[in-house]
Design a protein around this motif. Structure first.
Motif, PDB file in Angstrom:
ATOM      1  N   ALA A 104      34.225  37.802  40.012  1.00 39.03           N
ATOM      2  CA  ALA A 104      33.020  37.468  40.775  1.00 39.03           C
ATOM      3  C   ALA A 104      33.061  37.981  42.204  1.00 39.03           C
ATOM      4  O   ALA A 104      32.023  38.298  42.784  1.00 39.03           O
ATOM      5  N   GLU A 105      34.243  38.071  42.805  1.00 39.03           N
ATOM      6  CA  GLU A 105      34.340  38.545  44.187  1.00 39.03           C
ATOM      7  C   GLU A 105      34.506  40.055  44.269  1.00 39.03           C
ATOM      8  O   GLU A 105      34.648  40.611  45.346  1.00 39.03           O
ATOM      9  N   LYS A 106      34.488  40.724  43.119  1.00 39.80           N
ATOM     10  CA  LYS A 106      34.717  42.170  43.097  1.00 39.80           C
ATOM     11  C   LYS A 106      33.482  42.928  42.614  1.00 39.80           C
ATOM     12  O   LYS A 106      33.571  44.106  42.291  1.00 39.80           O
ATOM     13  N   THR A 107      32.337  42.257  42.568  1.00 39.92           N
ATOM     14  CA  THR A 107      31.169  42.881  41.960  1.00 39.92           C
ATOM     15  C   THR A 107      30.713  44.126  42.708  1.00 39.92           C
ATOM     16  O   THR A 107      30.124  45.026  42.116  1.00 39.92           O
ATOM     17  N   VAL A 108      30.985  44.210  44.010  1.00 40.41           N
ATOM     18  CA  VAL A 108      30.559  45.394  44.748  1.00 40.41           C
ATOM     19  C   VAL A 108      31.518  46.555  44.533  1.00 40.41           C
ATOM     20  O   VAL A 108      31.253  47.662  44.968  1.00 40.41           O
ATOM     21  N   ASN A 109      32.619  46.308  43.835  1.00 41.54           N
ATOM     22  CA  ASN A 109      33.624  47.345  43.642  1.00 41.54           C
ATOM     23  C   ASN A 109      33.943  47.542  42.168  1.00 41.54           C
ATOM     24  O   ASN A 109      35.075  47.779  41.786  1.00 41.54           O
ATOM     25  N   LYS A 110      32.903  47.380  41.352  1.00 43.51           N
ATOM     26  CA  LYS A 110      33.036  47.592  39.910  1.00 43.51           C
ATOM     27  C   LYS A 110      34.185  46.767  39.335  1.00 43.51           C
ATOM     28  O   LYS A 110      35.046  47.282  38.618  1.00 43.51           O
ATOM     29  N   GLY A 111      34.188  45.478  39.631  1.00 45.48           N
ATOM     30  CA  GLY A 111      35.253  44.621  39.140  1.00 45.48           C
ATOM     31  C   GLY A 111      35.339  44.561  37.630  1.00 45.48           C
ATOM     32  O   GLY A 111      36.421  44.505  37.054  1.00 45.48           O
ATOM     33  N   TYR A 112      34.198  44.563  36.947  1.00 47.19           N
ATOM     34  CA  TYR A 112      34.185  44.553  35.486  1.00 47.19           C
ATOM     35  C   TYR A 112      32.988  45.393  35.059  1.00 47.19           C
ATOM     36  O   TYR A 112      31.849  44.943  35.076  1.00 47.19           O
TER      37      TYR A 112
END
Length: 276
Positions: free
Chosen positions: A75-83
């Motif tokens: 959830a905290e990585k959404t701006v960096n293509k976390g998933y």
């Protein structure tokens, strides 16, 4: 009577992934749902989904896969293509292989179509024929604006606004005239306890970009779009089809993103393509 419908769960990495299956045909059909999976998985939905897609049950053993559970860590990585949608396709391939599915017809709707693109690109051996419905292959300003709004509603916990905006942007005016009276119920039905799963999946839609790799899709492909699509745009269906050699394109010119629900011939069109 109940189309041999049942649910299941696959262990994957440090979590699991829900799926349902139904039908009695010899061929396998894998269906990949859209962003609604971010609000609720297919768990417990075997009978309702089997009924909805019962016209596939005679000729196919149908599998509908959710994305894996417990996406909170992304959830905290959404701006960096976390998933990413490519990660989701890799998980889907693992699920298919775990269940012994070596080759299948594949139908991907909306975000499911994005995942299906990468499944066909990275695992061509698994995909016999492919239908990409109301989806895109690279970002555009329309989808960025829509996804930004949906993520904002989700972060605010405003489920009613999210559902109404989704409906207004998905369905035709004729459909909405009949169902707008139900809007007051939307704040109370299906609201998730936590929106992180939705936010992670929504972010992946806005970041999806398989356009330059679409030439690697070699299986017979049908692209279906809505000419009035206010979420991914009809132009996205056109450019996706143009980028896949030998693909077919069909546009429901007077329908939008929910063409797969509103068009009476959508499922029969898909079946006819798969039966070629």
């Amino acid at each position: 009577m109940f189309w041999n419908a049942k649910g299941g769960r696959i262990h994957i990495e440090d979590t699991d992934m829900d799926y349902i299956t139904f039908g009695q045909g010899d061929d396998v059909l894998v269906m990949i749902p859209g962003l609604g999976d971010g609000l609720t998985t297919v768990k417990g939905m075997a009978l309702p989904l089997a009924y909805t897609y019962r016209m596939y049950a005679k000729d196919y053993r149908v599998y509908i896969f959710s994305r894996k559970n417990h996406l909170e860590k992304y959830a905290e990585k959404t701006v960096n293509k976390g998933y990413s949608t490519r990660d989701m396709a890799e998980d889907l391939a693992f699920g298919m292989q775990t269940l012994g599915i070596t080759r299948a017809k594949v139908l991907g709707v909306s975000q499911g179509g994005m995942i299906a693109q990468y499944l066909a690109i990275d695992h061509p051996e698994l995909v016999d024929r492919l239908v990409l419905a109301v989806t895109l292959s690279r970002p555009n300003e329309t989808v960025r604006h829509v996804i930004d709004s949906w993520i904002r509603f989700a972060r605010q916990g405003d489920y009613r606004a999210l559902m109404i905006d989704t409906a207004e942007k998905s369905y035709s005016e004729n459909y909405l005239r009949r169902y707008r009276r139900l809007y007051p119920l939307l704040a109370n039905i299906g609201k998730p306890k936590d929106f992180s799963r939705f936010i992670v999946q929504a972010a992946s839609c806005a970041q999806h970009d398989a356009y330059d790799s679409l030439h690697d899709i070699t299986c017979p492909t049908l692209v279906i779009g809505g000419g009035k699509d206010q979420i991914v745009t009809g132009a996205s269906s056109v450019e996706t089809a143009e980028q896949i050699a030998g693909s077919e394109l069909y546009l429901y010119r007077d329908l939008g993103h929910a063409a797969y629900e509103e068009a009476n011939d959508f499922n029969s069109r898909v079946i006819a393509f798969f039966s070629k």
